[in-house]
Design a protein around this motif. Structure first.
Motif, short mmCIF file in Angstrom:
data_model
loop_
_atom_site.label_atom_id
_atom_site.label_comp_id
_atom_site.label_asym_id
_atom_site.label_seq_id
_atom_site.Cartn_x
_atom_site.Cartn_y
_atom_site.Cartn_z
N SER A 31 11.77 4.51 0.88
CA SER A 31 11.59 3.37 1.66
C SER A 31 11.13 2.18 1.05
CB SER A 31 10.25 3.67 2.30
OG SER A 31 9.75 2.65 3.00
N PHE A 32 12.33 0.79 1.65
CA PHE A 32 11.54 -0.08 0.74
C PHE A 32 10.31 -0.47 2.14
CE2 PHE A 32 12.34 -4.22 -1.13
CZ PHE A 32 12.53 -5.21 -0.88
N ASN A 68 1.94 5.73 -2.13
CA ASN A 68 3.02 7.43 -2.45
C ASN A 68 3.45 7.68 -3.58
OD1 ASN A 68 1.47 7.08 0.16
ND2 ASN A 68 3.88 6.03 1.36
N ASP A 69 3.80 6.28 -4.86
CA ASP A 69 4.49 7.02 -5.82
C ASP A 69 3.90 6.75 -7.49
OD1 ASP A 69 6.84 6.25 -7.56
OD2 ASP A 69 7.95 4.76 -6.23
N PRO A 70 3.90 8.85 -7.57
CA PRO A 70 3.34 9.10 -8.85
C PRO A 70 4.45 7.42 -10.50
CG PRO A 70 5.22 10.09 -8.40
CD PRO A 70 4.92 9.49 -6.87
N ASP A 108 0.78 -0.90 0.38
CA ASP A 108 -0.55 0.37 0.30
C ASP A 108 0.85 1.26 0.18
OD1 ASP A 108 -2.68 -0.48 -0.01
OD2 ASP A 108 -2.41 0.68 1.61
N ALA A 109 2.02 1.39 0.90
CA ALA A 109 3.00 2.06 0.86
C ALA A 109 3.32 1.97 -0.74
CB ALA A 109 4.28 2.52 1.81
N LEU A 110 4.06 1.21 -0.99
CA LEU A 110 4.66 1.39 -2.49
C LEU A 110 3.49 2.98 -3.26
CD1 LEU A 110 6.80 0.36 -3.89
CD2 LEU A 110 5.22 -0.71 -5.06
N ALA A 135 10.03 6.95 12.67
CA ALA A 135 9.97 6.67 11.42
C ALA A 135 8.67 7.44 10.49
CB ALA A 135 10.11 4.99 10.49
N ALA A 136 7.68 6.44 11.38
CA ALA A 136 6.17 6.96 11.40
C ALA A 136 5.75 8.85 10.93
CB ALA A 136 4.78 6.13 11.42
N LEU A 137 6.37 9.52 11.19
CA LEU A 137 6.32 10.32 11.48
C LEU A 137 7.10 10.94 10.61
CD1 LEU A 137 5.38 10.84 15.65
CD2 LEU A 137 4.04 10.56 13.26
#
Ligand SMILES: Cc1cc2nc3c(=O)[nH]c(=O)nc-3n(C[C@H](O)[C@H](O)[C@H](O)COP(=O)(O)OP(=O)(O)OC[C@H]3O[C@@H](n4cnc5c(N)ncnc54)[C@H](O)[C@@H]3O)c2cc1C
Ligand SMILES: NC(=O)c1ccc[n+]([C@@H]2O[C@H](COP(=O)([O-])OP(=O)(O)OC[C@H]3O[C@@H](n4cnc5c(N)ncnc54)[C@H](OP(=O)(O)O)[C@@H]3O)[C@@H](O)[C@H]2O)c1
Ligand code: FES
Lengths: 607, 177
Positions: free
Chosen positions: B43-44, A130-132, A125-127, B23-25
């Motif tokens: 971030s991996f 957050n990445d266009p 999800d984060a990948l 890291a979350a902030l």
């Protein structure tokens, strides 16, 4: 640090099972190496090489890597995207997912009582969010080619469109499309009572009903599960657990209610054709089931003679593996404990436990028969042949050569040597039951609408081994018999090595395929001057192409934000449940599409 | 000065009195640790709070320095506080240690290899950890799950090797680039 000698074989079972670990640690079927990948190739180029391979080594070096397409947004596809993104800050990576939802088997395979496994979706999800440079298009099945006469039903994206517009295309569409069959009489006789564990898993995980199945017949006390893999143990756990303990999971409320109202299951038989050393389930899954049984008062049952007999059948590699040792020890303890509670000769007849789970070893399915007596609790007779362990030697002609596998065979009662007096290796066992779940493995399939004429397809699917033919490192090759690489086409995950492995092995596999891709392309190149072809256009070119040539797909596919709306509706609904659930899944694709387009979910969408 | 066995040693100098990096902030770009310009860091495993939002505070002078030995051989030294676990510590410092299940002993991707003395000094792994370790790739006799090792003062200066996830030559190459 530790010496190499301290390395313990992860699981010796991989010696013959098509498992990613053996592939990763092993040597690919041929060693094709790109000239840029290592100085060593200067010397190896002197060696005779297959013609096709040397051709490819001259054309690949300048191939750019600016636009990458990935088919399937399961763990394999998303981990590959993660690994490539890390090395290619300027590349555009586009994933094309058949379903309205991403994550593959993490959503529709992993058991609802394993929420920790689904934590992996947070990083995916984060990948994407957050990445266009990373795009996920859902409701976009990729097809082998455009169905003749236009698509009937769902529109799809022909594979050659991706190959035309992207520098590299990665097949990551998984191996969960079908099941392995047993090939014994009666297995397809009664679809509601003899079904694949995959169908049961799809049902309890709420796979959209427009794609899959009716509820299984749980109106019986005894269920037979064929297979000793993790999927078999998942199914056993779900059947034996108190439904109330599943209420606060993401199992759809309607499924939990169905289990609570309709399931009369009290006895589960887990039937394996080989012995404890050859079980395919892992120790965490086994311990989890045994712990559940202990806590819930479910009795462990097995035929101890057959267990000990099969315990002796093992290969040296199996015995040497720490994982195997610990798994078999755990089973032995359970067997010992169950034997001592049997109290032979006790004058007070032992009360048969209310709920049991029986592990059977050395029994291979022979036939299923169905009796139509309406009131019978056990309409199915599942018949199994007693198996004999058959050591397979490295050199079949030399019995002194190492044993590499324990196979099974059925001994002729008439033939010699004489059958064992206790019937361990001859005869049959019949298990009367009301439901059979076949948990003998998933099966990968070719893309839908793969051209039947092989010359029109870029590669020929390896049906026998249930995978896309590849060089072991993710480079797709022409066929299982023809190691010519297909330039720009890669494979990863269950589709690469067959339908086995966990999230961890899929992650490692994705690193491997990503590195193969990186070694075969030059990220700095703008176009491939050697071939004279223009630079690939990536997403803008694909979108324009689809808008023009495939308007049905253009209207059907959806961006990541559509999935996020589906997810928001599911999370909101889950939070209002009693007890609260991590999510309440939408159960039809139609509802998902409505919600994805900003519509409201209806109560009926969750039932 | 701190020394480590690997080729390049980068030491994280951190003001211990300042709040621990959460890291979350904090934005995860422009990290304090220099990275090669050609590879802007992303971030991996951008696992939010669950994995590494709960690093502990400690008084100046109580930091525990851990040397992560990467698959490439490079050693990276970072400071943690008592109670931090190795997975959280790695993530908070942008060290590439996968943690798919975010520390719930359900994946084995956080596999690390310890020095024998350190391994022996630690409490025995639980059955659950050992079960999951059985599935780890390239298991050794001193393997542990990074998410299950909590820092204590005794671990000051310990070396933690992150094994290569694949034994494939090209993968090694990729990790080394
Ligand atoms: C029942 C079950 C339980 C499991 N439980 C665990 C567990 O507890 N822990 C664990 O570590 N592992 C577990 N696994 C294993 C884990 O799920 C797999 O290792 C992993 O999901 C494989 O990833 P994949 O991406 O190769 O395939 P998949 O997860 O199958 O992903 C493939 C994706 O491709 C999509 N797709 C399919 N066809 C097309 C097409 N034509 N076009 C576009 N997209 C397409 C699919 O919809 C899917 O999203 C389980 C597996 C099963 C079957
Ligand atoms: N919790 C988890 O981590 C988890 C949960 C679910 C699934 N998974 C993973 O997903 C993968 C798939 O699991 P799976 O259970 O579907 O497959 P699997 O691990 O391959 O197990 C299949 C089982 O079916 C048996 N079998 C195959 N053909 C048979 C036949 N004709 N007759 C009788 N038995 C037969 C096999 O026995 P033989 O060995 O004799 O062929 C084996 O015991 C596995 O890698 C598994 O680890 C993981
Ligand atoms: S992060 Fe999954 S086991 Fe440690």
């Amino acid at each position: 640090m530790t010496s190499a000698a301290a390395v313990v074989t992860a699981t010796a079972r991989h010696a013959w099972h098509p498992c990613p670990i053996s592939i990763l640690s092993g040597i690919s079927r041929f060693s094709w190496r790109h000239p840029r990948s290592s100085p060593a190739s200067a010397s190896t180029s002197a060696l005779p090489r297959p013609k096709a391979l040397s051709t490819s080594t001259t054309s690949i070096p300048t191939t750019p890597l600016r636009h990458i397409a990935i088919v399937g947004a399961g763990p394999a596809g998303l981990y590959t995207a993660t690994a490539l993104r890390k090395k290619l800050p300027d590349a555009h990576i586009d994933l094309f997912e058949a379903h309205a939802t991403p994550y593959g088997l993490v959503r529709y395979g992993v058991a609802p009582d394993h929420p920790e496994v689904a934590n992996v979706t947070h990083q995916f999800d984060a990948l994407v969010s957050n990445d266009p440079h990373i795009r996920v298009m859902t409701s976009c099945p990729v097809y082998g080619e455009m169905p003749a006469g236009g698509p009937a039903g769902r529109a799809g994206l022909p594979l050659d469109r991706l190959q035309q517009h992207y520098d590299a295309t990665v097949l990551a569409y998984g191996g969960a499309g079908a099941d392995r069959a047993l090939g014994v009489p009666g297995e397809d006789g009664v679809p509601s009572r003899i079904l694949s564990a995959r169908a049961f898993v799809n049902w309890y995980n709420g796979r959209p009903r427009d794609v899959e199945i009716a509820p299984p017949a749980l109106d019986c006390t005894s269920v037979v599960i064929v297979g000793h893999g993790n999927v078999a143990l998942d199914a056993a756990r779900i059947l034996l657990k108190a439904p109330s303990s599943l209420a606060a999971t993401d199992m759809p409320s309607s499924r939990v209610a169905y289990l609570a109202e309709h399931s009369r299951v009290r006895h589960v038989h887990l039937v394996g054709r080989r012995g404890p050393w050859q079980t395919a389930f892992t120790t965490p899954s086994l311990r989890e089931l045994l712990t559940l049984m202990k806590n819930d008062g479910i009795a462990f049952r097995t035929n101890p003679e057959r267990f000990w007999f099969w315990d002796k059948a093992r290969t040296p590699a199996e015995t040497a593996s720490r994982a195997n040792q610990r798994r078999v020890d755990l089973l032995r303890k359970a067997v010992d404990a169950s034997v001592t509670t049997l109290k032979p000769g006790c004058s007070v007849p032992e009360k048969e436990p209310d709920r049991t789970c029986t592990f059977h070893f050395g029994l291979a399915p022979r036939a299923f028969t169905f009796s139509k007596q309406a009131d019978s609790d056990v309409p199915i007779q599942a018949v199994f042949d007693h198996q004999e362990p058959r050591p397979v030697h490295a050199d079949p002609s030399d019995p002194a050569s190492p044993v590499i596998r324990i196979n099974v065979g059925t001994r002729d009662v008439v033939g010699s040597p004489p059958p064992s007096p206790d019937g361990l290796t001859v005869g049959t066992t019949t298990l009367p039951c009301g439901l059979v779940l076949k948990a003998v493995g998933y099966r990968a399939q070719p893309l839908p609408f793969t051209p039947s004429n092989p010359t029109r397809a870029p590669f020929i699917f390896d049906t026998r081994r249930s995978r896309v033919p590849n060089a072991g490192d993710g480079q797709v090759v022409r066929s299982a018999d023809d190691p010519t690489p297909v330039p720009g086409l890669y494979v990863v995950g269950w589709l690469k090595h067959g339908p086995v492995g966990t999230i961890a092995s899929t992650w490692r596999d994705a690193l491997q395929t990503a590195s193969t891709i990186l070694a075969a392309h030059d990220p700095a190149a703008k176009a491939a001057p050697s071939t004279g072809s223009p630079a690939k256009g990536g997403w803008p070119a694909l979108e324009a192409d689809v808008a023009q040539t495939n308007p049905a797909l253009h209207a059907q596919w959806r961006p990541w934000t559509a999935w996020k709306r589906i997810e928001a509706a599911e999370l909101a609904r889950g939070a209002t449940q009693q007890p609260a659930k991590p999510r309440e899944k939408l159960l039809s694709e139609a509802a998902m599409h409505r919600v994805a387009d900003g519509g409201l979910p209806h109560d009926a969408d969750f039932v | 000065m701190r020394r480590a066995a690997g080729a390049a040693v980068r030491v994280a100098e951190r003001r211990a009195a300042a709040p621990r990096r959460t890291a979350a902030l904090l934005p995860r770009t422009g990290a304090w640790r220099p990275r090669p310009a050609a590879v802007p860091w992303r971030s991996f495993s951008a696992t939010p709070a669950a994995a590494h939002g709960n690093l502990h505070q400690c008084k100046p002078g109580e930091e525990i320095t851990i040397h992560f030995v990467m698959p490439s051989g490079e050693t990276i030294a970072v400071d943690g506080a008592p109670g931090d676990n190795l997975l959280e510590l790695a993530h908070a410092n942008d060290i590439d240690l996968e943690g798919a299940c975010e520390g719930s002993i359900a994946c084995s991707t956080c596999h690390v290899i310890l020095e024998p003395e350190v391994f022996d000094a630690l409490e025995e792994p639980t059955d659950e950890e050992n079960d999951m370790l059985d599935l780890a790739f390239g298991l050794t006799e001193t393997s542990r799950l990074g998410c299950q090792i909590n820092l204590t003062p005794d671990l000051q200066g310990m070396k933690v090797r992150i094994p290569s996830a694949t034994r494939n030559v090209q993968s090694e190459k990729m990790q080394n680039t």
